[in-house]
Design an enzyme around this catalytic site. Sequence first.
Site, PDB file in Angstrom:
ATOM      1  N   SER A 131      -9.170   3.067   8.645  1.00 35.61           N
ATOM      2  CA  SER A 131      -9.039   3.338   9.880  1.00 35.61           C
ATOM      3  C   SER A 131     -10.404   2.495  10.313  1.00 35.61           C
ATOM      4  O   SER A 131     -10.768   2.247  11.833  1.00 35.61           O
ATOM      5  CB  SER A 131     -10.105   4.446   9.445  1.00 35.61           C
ATOM      6  OG  SER A 131      -8.729   4.834   8.965  1.00 35.61           O
ATOM      7  N   HIS A 188      -9.297   4.867  -2.485  1.00 34.78           N
ATOM      8  CA  HIS A 188      -8.974   4.727  -1.293  1.00 34.78           C
ATOM      9  C   HIS A 188      -9.244   5.686  -0.249  1.00 34.78           C
ATOM     10  O   HIS A 188     -10.276   6.671  -0.443  1.00 34.78           O
ATOM     11  CB  HIS A 188      -7.303   5.716  -1.432  1.00 34.78           C
ATOM     12  CG  HIS A 188      -6.057   4.227  -1.348  1.00 34.78           C
ATOM     13  ND1 HIS A 188      -4.745   4.378  -1.453  1.00 34.78           N
ATOM     14  CD2 HIS A 188      -6.086   3.766  -2.754  1.00 34.78           C
ATOM     15  CE1 HIS A 188      -3.782   2.873  -2.130  1.00 34.78           C
ATOM     16  NE2 HIS A 188      -4.595   3.442  -2.849  1.00 34.78           N
ATOM     17  N   GLY A 189      -9.073   5.393   1.456  1.00 27.44           N
ATOM     18  CA  GLY A 189      -9.812   6.320   1.860  1.00 27.44           C
ATOM     19  C   GLY A 189     -11.054   6.392   2.661  1.00 27.44           C
ATOM     20  O   GLY A 189     -11.979   7.282   2.230  1.00 27.44           O
ATOM     21  N   ALA A 190     -10.902   4.969   2.229  1.00 25.43           N
ATOM     22  CA  ALA A 190     -12.968   4.578   1.936  1.00 25.43           C
ATOM     23  C   ALA A 190     -13.557   3.898   3.169  1.00 25.43           C
ATOM     24  O   ALA A 190     -14.962   2.931   3.587  1.00 25.43           O
ATOM     25  CB  ALA A 190     -12.972   3.154   1.060  1.00 25.43           C
ATOM     26  N   ASP A 233       1.089  -0.822  -0.208  1.00 29.45           N
ATOM     27  CA  ASP A 233      -0.440   0.268   0.124  1.00 29.45           C
ATOM     28  C   ASP A 233       0.908   1.197  -0.405  1.00 29.45           C
ATOM     29  O   ASP A 233       1.813   1.560   0.869  1.00 29.45           O
ATOM     30  CB  ASP A 233      -1.086  -0.059   1.315  1.00 29.45           C
ATOM     31  CG  ASP A 233      -2.005   1.018   1.553  1.00 29.45           C
ATOM     32  OD1 ASP A 233      -2.323   1.364   0.237  1.00 29.45           O
ATOM     33  OD2 ASP A 233      -2.613   1.248   2.552  1.00 29.45           O
ATOM     34  N   GLY A 245      -8.317   8.190   7.103  1.00 32.34           N
ATOM     35  CA  GLY A 245      -7.949   8.261   8.442  1.00 32.34           C
ATOM     36  C   GLY A 245      -9.631   8.786   8.548  1.00 32.34           C
ATOM     37  O   GLY A 245     -10.316   8.429   8.395  1.00 32.34           O
ATOM     38  N   ASN A 293     -10.132  -0.051  -0.235  1.00 27.14           N
ATOM     39  CA  ASN A 293      -9.693   0.253   0.967  1.00 27.14           C
ATOM     40  C   ASN A 293     -10.294   0.598   2.149  1.00 27.14           C
ATOM     41  O   ASN A 293     -10.516   1.558   3.190  1.00 27.14           O
ATOM     42  CB  ASN A 293      -7.798   1.420   0.710  1.00 27.14           C
ATOM     43  CG  ASN A 293      -7.573   0.887  -0.127  1.00 27.14           C
ATOM     44  OD1 ASN A 293      -7.001  -0.518  -1.394  1.00 27.14           O
ATOM     45  ND2 ASN A 293      -6.313   1.413  -0.978  1.00 27.14           N
TER      46      ASN A 293
HETATM   47  O1  G3H Z   1      -2.934   4.500   3.504  1.00 23.55           O
HETATM   48  C1  G3H Z   1      -3.018   3.938   4.874  1.00 23.55           C
HETATM   49  C2  G3H Z   1      -2.660   3.188   5.440  1.00 23.55           C
HETATM   50  O2  G3H Z   1      -4.378   3.679   6.526  1.00 23.55           O
HETATM   51  C3  G3H Z   1      -1.742   2.345   6.672  1.00 23.55           C
HETATM   52  O3  G3H Z   1      -1.868   3.618   7.352  1.00 23.55           O
HETATM   53  O4  G3H Z   1       0.876   4.010   6.959  1.00 23.55           O
HETATM   54  O5  G3H Z   1      -0.012   3.992   9.319  1.00 23.55           O
HETATM   55  O6  G3H Z   1      -0.054   2.093   8.317  1.00 23.55           O
HETATM   56  P1  G3H Z   1      -0.014   3.130   8.071  1.00 23.55           P
HETATM   57  P1  13P Z   2      -8.668   4.566   5.075  1.00 23.04           P
HETATM   58  O1  13P Z   2      -8.481   5.025   6.461  1.00 23.04           O
HETATM   59  O2  13P Z   2     -10.495   5.719   5.380  1.00 23.04           O
HETATM   60  O3  13P Z   2      -9.585   3.460   6.241  1.00 23.04           O
HETATM   61  O4  13P Z   2      -8.222   4.394   3.777  1.00 23.04           O
HETATM   62  C1  13P Z   2      -7.494   3.162   4.411  1.00 23.04           C
HETATM   63  C2  13P Z   2      -6.196   3.004   3.011  1.00 23.04           C
HETATM   64  O5  13P Z   2      -7.164   4.271   1.580  1.00 23.04           O
HETATM   65  C3  13P Z   2      -5.531   2.244   3.060  1.00 23.04           C
HETATM   66  O6  13P Z   2      -4.191   2.416   1.684  1.00 23.04           O
HETATM   67 ZN    ZN Z   3      -4.622   4.328   0.686  1.00 25.63          ZN
END
Ligand code: G3H
Ligand code: 13P
Ligand code: ZN
Length: 326
Positions: free
Chosen positions: A271, A225-227, A96, A193, A268
Amino acid sequence: MAVSFKDLGLVNTKGLFAKAVKGGYAIPAFNFNNMEQLQAIIQACAETESPVILQVSSGARKYANETLLRYMAQGAVEYAKEITKGKGIPIVLHLDHGDSFELCKSCIEYGFSSVMIDGSHHSYEKNIELTRQVVEYAHKYDVCVEGELGVLAGVEDEVSAEHHTYTQPSEVDDFVKKTGVDSLAISIGTSHGAFKFKPGQDPKIRLDILREIEQMIPGFPIVLHGASSVPQDIVKLVNQYGGKLQDAIGIGEDQLREAARSAVCKINIDSDGRLAMTAAIRKVFAEKPSEFDPRKYLGPARDALKELYKHKIVNVLGSAGHAYDL
Ligand code: G3H
Ligand code: 13P
Ligand code: ZN
């Protein structure tokens, strides 16, 4: 010594994405850092017969250790077979937000079947150049590559942006052709987040931009992402048991369901899992302050995670029952 993902029993994303786009569902990409998260993911996906993408950030890789991760992924394949009485489910090991060619190369050598090269913070030209370099290397090993166009607001690993830069539909066809990527992450108003919108803001993502992008590259696999949806009942539990999460707001599940019916074939989620674990652990600590056996709080956290993942698979992504699609 280098290992191929095929020797670990993993698959790449190519066939999975083609089936997901055709079938109108999205494959869950759940982040993990430790054994309990991995157990919850595999239990939830195997029991619902969903394919899955095990997602590892560079921070997670440092936390867990790359050698251990390789065996954890191999163990996950065997564990899924145990749950499904020998059938197994398709499992992808994915990097990721890879930020360099070297990191992507190293992950491929350690058995990843898919990598993301996130060049979205670079200029358009530099993004193309870096992504192309990773694609050329990865494809030699049958490893798939996810690129990104547009910048999500919030924090992506060490990089943070205050505002969204939405993906420009006019650029996607050129980017996909010039880089050779297998899938494309886009920016349409999601963010990483638990604080995706400010109170009073309309918590809507730009499904109109998604539709425009789809028209430019019909049937091409799109990634969101960020879903995370930041379920308010879970946020409430965290706060009830001593947490302090104020104004945590996510993406409505109905909007994600709509996106999953389109060419969005990977969603993805990190959070929401963090929140579910935290709520369960806080509850044990609050109700049983004398408890100090980690299994007594990590166990309930694992159960809560599994329930959350099952809910996502069945009600949001629509991937349940698709593990054996032809
Ligand atoms: O996109 C970010 C993911 O939630 C991964 O987070 O870099 O704190 O492991 P992290
Ligand atoms: P969230 O923070 O919304 O769960 O997104 C995770 C993500 O996009 C990991 O790449
Ligand atoms: Zn992401």
